[in-house]
Design a protein around this motif. Structure first.
Motif, short mmCIF file in Angstrom:
data_model
loop_
_atom_site.label_atom_id
_atom_site.label_comp_id
_atom_site.label_asym_id
_atom_site.label_seq_id
_atom_site.Cartn_x
_atom_site.Cartn_y
_atom_site.Cartn_z
N THR A 294 0.79 -1.24 0.00
CA THR A 294 0.00 0.00 0.00
C THR A 294 0.82 1.28 0.00
OG1 THR A 294 -0.21 -0.24 2.41
CG2 THR A 294 -2.03 -1.04 1.06
N THR A 295 2.06 1.23 0.44
CA THR A 295 2.88 2.46 0.45
C THR A 295 3.88 2.51 -0.69
OG1 THR A 295 4.38 1.43 2.07
CG2 THR A 295 2.64 2.86 2.94
N ASN A 296 3.85 1.51 -1.59
CA ASN A 296 4.74 1.54 -2.75
C ASN A 296 4.56 2.81 -3.58
OD1 ASN A 296 6.11 -0.90 -2.46
ND2 ASN A 296 4.56 -2.06 -3.55
N ILE A 297 3.31 3.28 -3.66
CA ILE A 297 2.98 4.36 -4.59
C ILE A 297 3.29 5.76 -4.05
CG2 ILE A 297 1.26 3.16 -5.95
CD1 ILE A 297 -0.88 4.02 -4.05
N ILE A 298 3.76 5.84 -2.79
CA ILE A 298 4.08 7.16 -2.25
C ILE A 298 5.53 7.27 -1.80
CG2 ILE A 298 1.71 7.71 -1.55
CD1 ILE A 298 2.58 6.98 1.35
N THR A 299 6.35 6.29 -2.15
CA THR A 299 7.75 6.37 -1.75
C THR A 299 8.67 6.52 -2.95
OG1 THR A 299 9.61 5.17 -0.72
CG2 THR A 299 7.83 3.82 -1.65
N PRO A 300 9.54 7.51 -2.94
CA PRO A 300 10.52 7.67 -4.02
C PRO A 300 11.53 6.54 -4.06
CG PRO A 300 10.26 9.70 -2.74
CD PRO A 300 9.59 8.61 -1.96
N MET B 285 10.79 3.42 -4.31
CA MET B 285 10.31 2.39 -5.21
C MET B 285 11.08 2.50 -6.53
SD MET B 285 8.17 1.13 -7.70
CE MET B 285 7.20 2.52 -8.23
N SER B 286 11.60 1.37 -7.00
CA SER B 286 12.56 1.39 -8.11
C SER B 286 12.01 2.00 -9.39
CB SER B 286 13.06 -0.03 -8.39
OG SER B 286 11.96 -0.90 -8.64
N TYR B 287 10.70 1.93 -9.62
CA TYR B 287 10.11 2.47 -10.85
C TYR B 287 9.53 3.87 -10.67
CZ TYR B 287 10.65 -2.08 -13.07
OH TYR B 287 11.17 -3.22 -13.61
N PHE B 288 9.74 4.47 -9.50
CA PHE B 288 9.14 5.78 -9.24
C PHE B 288 9.65 6.82 -10.24
CE2 PHE B 288 8.04 9.63 -6.96
CZ PHE B 288 6.84 9.29 -6.36
N GLY B 289 10.92 6.76 -10.56
CA GLY B 289 11.49 7.70 -11.54
C GLY B 289 10.87 7.55 -12.91
N LEU B 290 10.59 6.30 -13.30
CA LEU B 290 9.96 6.05 -14.60
C LEU B 290 8.55 6.64 -14.63
CD1 LEU B 290 9.76 4.64 -17.37
CD2 LEU B 290 9.02 2.57 -16.16
N ILE B 291 7.81 6.45 -13.54
CA ILE B 291 6.44 6.99 -13.47
C ILE B 291 6.48 8.51 -13.55
CG2 ILE B 291 4.30 7.01 -12.15
CD1 ILE B 291 5.31 4.23 -13.14
N LEU B 292 7.44 9.11 -12.85
CA LEU B 292 7.56 10.56 -12.87
C LEU B 292 7.87 11.06 -14.29
CD1 LEU B 292 7.55 13.06 -11.00
CD2 LEU B 292 10.02 12.77 -10.75
N ALA B 293 8.71 10.33 -15.01
CA ALA B 293 9.06 10.71 -16.39
C ALA B 293 7.84 10.66 -17.31
CB ALA B 293 10.16 9.80 -16.91
N VAL B 294 7.01 9.62 -17.15
CA VAL B 294 5.79 9.51 -17.95
C VAL B 294 4.83 10.65 -17.61
CG1 VAL B 294 3.76 8.09 -18.47
CG2 VAL B 294 6.00 7.01 -18.17
N ALA B 295 4.72 10.96 -16.31
CA ALA B 295 3.80 12.02 -15.87
C ALA B 295 4.20 13.38 -16.41
CB ALA B 295 3.75 12.05 -14.34
N THR B 296 5.51 13.67 -16.46
CA THR B 296 5.96 14.99 -16.95
C THR B 296 5.72 15.16 -18.45
OG1 THR B 296 8.21 14.09 -17.17
CG2 THR B 296 7.70 15.30 -15.15
N ARG B 297 5.44 14.07 -19.13
CA ARG B 297 5.08 14.17 -20.55
C ARG B 297 3.76 14.93 -20.70
NH1 ARG B 297 2.38 10.50 -24.36
NH2 ARG B 297 3.21 10.89 -26.44
N TYR B 298 2.90 14.78 -19.71
CA TYR B 298 1.58 15.42 -19.77
C TYR B 298 1.51 16.70 -18.93
CZ TYR B 298 0.24 11.01 -21.88
OH TYR B 298 0.17 9.93 -22.72
N MET B 299 2.39 16.83 -17.94
CA MET B 299 2.45 18.05 -17.14
C MET B 299 3.92 18.41 -16.95
SD MET B 299 -0.59 17.75 -14.26
CE MET B 299 -0.27 19.42 -13.72
#
Length: 530
Positions: A460-466, A468-482
């Protein structure tokens, strides 16, 4: 700048919220931690030194096991054994390889991954995921995205690499906020990490660690990969519904209407990667292969005289359950090859072998981690630290009266907090299981139930911790839209999921186990009786 001007500027700057500062602290402290492999190496050295100190002072506790029990000392005490001496060095060097190859999760995970690799590299899993998400009606698209994220965990990083960007594009094409789609998929893939309809690679990984920890108290205790299947099967639907509710009622309204001008690049060429006719044919034939394999497996276990039932004719303790990893391999390998043959991604045996070899090469980091984790677990067992801490901890819980079901709420919260800094499920459980599994067994709970509770906190806390190994990837995808999106915005977006999953999943666990009295898996006990 004058003093008054500086004071005026400071007054104009808004004070950062307390929770934002807390998350900043977590990120800072997490960054101070070394790599998990280095961490295990440090733990090994620490155990050697601490065992020497404890052995010198003859640290011991009363053994709670009945007189005559296997492994119980004649004086009825559990003594800490020092490894910081000649005997300890001999024990370490003669068992170094044995600890590694005998580490329960190693072989089971690698065998399961061989089968998953065929389905993944043939394109079956990606096509099935795209077909599921893009074939959903507009009313069902949110719950389908979360659901697809949960079941994508069977194929390791596929959900992160394929589904999350796909969900963002899907929401954008429907005129919805793309970050809502990204958040929904991320919540399913990572927040619902442990839930699944199928027994995946994480199940044998965790059950092997749990079994080793349980054997500190009961040397004959076994924990199979299917130990939490019932509860995790039901949890899949709970997380899918909860994730969809949070997306549509909390996250999406907060994000508001999306403006393409916020994007960091041109989104006009966003491609949804729709299924081709060949892919559809491959999926259809792969589905038939799944039915045939399922029918054959059912033939071995459903009839009372099934060849894979136990000697007494029961499913519990049967060769079928003991060999579940082999069936995971078959269940993914055959449909995967059928799909690959139809679509042309796998033409012969060389392609199958290359797929498995590629998968094994990507497991290098895991194998190195297992080597050091196996030494740590072995050292912990040899020194009796786990038993001593468990007995002391169990006595403390009994003294304060915290031995009832409410104990698990505290345990889940603690696992969730530790997960903020140690993002790997296996790394965290390898560290904590040797302490908490024996401790809670002594209080009266079965290892299978303890493991199920751990999986809630870990997910449950995977999605709020930097961390998490894929957190950087998720952030990169998100910045494509914002383009101006920062780490704080992403965490704030995912926080409602984390809170709702933590609270709701814990309540579901309590109701499932302690109200309805249902087992968390086939043949799994809720309570432990020595």
């Amino acid at each position: 700048m004058s003093s008054s001007a500086s004071q005026q500027q400071n007054q104009q700057q808004p004070k950062r919220p307390l929770f934002t500062r807390f998350l900043d602290s977590v990120e800072y402290l997490g960054n101070l931690l070394p790599h998990p492999i280095t961490l295990f190496a440090i733990f090994c050295v620490a155990i050697l030194v601490l065992s020497g100190i404890a052995g010198y002072f003859e640290l011991s506790v009363m053994d709670p096991r009945p007189e005559g029990a296997k492994g119980r000392a004649a004086d009825g005490m559990i003594h800490v054994v020092s490894l910081f001496n000649a005997e300890g060095l001999q024990l370490i060097v003669t068992n170094l390889v044995k600890n590694f190859v005998g580490f329960a999760p190693l072989g089971t995970v690698l065998v399961a991954m061989l089968g998953v690799a065929i389905a993944e590299h043939s394109g079956l899993l990606s096509a099935a995921m795209r077909g599921m998400v893009m074939g959903a009606s507009k009313r069902m698209v949110t719950v389908t995205v979360v659901f697809a994220g949960i079941i994508s965990n069977t194929a390791s990083e596929l959900g992160y690499v394929v589904l999350i960007p796909l969900a963002a594009m899907l929401f954008h094409s429907l005129g919805r906020h793309p970050l809502a789609g990204l958040a929904a998929a991320f919540a399913g893939v990572s927040g619902g990490y442990s839930a699944n309809l199928l027994i995946g690679t994480v199940d044998p990984l965790l059950s092997g660690i749990t079994e080793t920890a349980a054997q500190m108290i009961d040397p004959t205790y076994t924990v199979g990969p299917e130990a939490n299947w019932y509860f995790m099967f039901v949890s899949t639907f709970f997380i899918a519904i909860t994730g969809a509710f949070v997306t549509e009622k909390i996250v999406e309204p907060k994000l508001g209407k999306y403006n393409d001008e916020e994007a960091s690049e041109d989104l006009s060429n966003d491609s949804m990667g729709k299924l081709t006719d060949v892919e559809k044919k491959g999926l259809k034939l792969a589905g038939i292969a799944v039915l045939v394999v399922s029918a054959l497996l059912a033939w071995t276990i459903v009839p009372e005289d099934g060849v894979l039932r136990s000697a007494t004719g029961t499913v519990a303790g049967s060769p079928f359950l003991k060999s579940i990893v082999a069936f995971i391999f078959v269940f993914f390998a055959i449909p995967g090859f059928v799909y690959g043959k139809v679509t042309g991604s796998m033409k012969n045996d060389r392609d199958v072998i290359n797929a498995m070899a590629t998968s094994m090469s990507s497991m290098g980091m895991y194998i190195v981690l297992v080597f050091f984790a196996a030494q740590f677990v072995a050292f912990f067992k040899w020194t009796n630290f786990g038993q001593v801490i468990a007995v002391g901890g169990a006595s403390f819980l009994q003294d304060v009266g915290l031995t009832g079901p409410m104990l698990f709420f505290a345990f889940i919260l603690m696992c969730g907090f530790i997960n903020l800094m140690i993002g790997s499920a296996s790394a965290q459980w390898a560290v904590t299981a040797p302490i908490f599994v024996p401790m809670l067994m002594l209080v009266g709970y079965a290892p299978e139930t303890i493991q199920a509770a751990y999986r809630i906190g870990d997910s449950t806390t995977n999605i709020i911790t930097p961390m998490m190994s894929y957190f950087g990837l998720i952030l990169a995808v998100a910045t494509r839209y914002m383009k101006n999106l920062g780490i704080g915005t992403l965490i704030a977006t995912m926080l409602p999921y984390s809170i709702c999953f933590m609270f709701g999943w814990s309540v579901l666990f309590y109701v499932w186990v302690f109200v309805f009295g249902l087992p968390v898996g086939p043949g799994a006990a809720t309570f432990y009786t020595p």
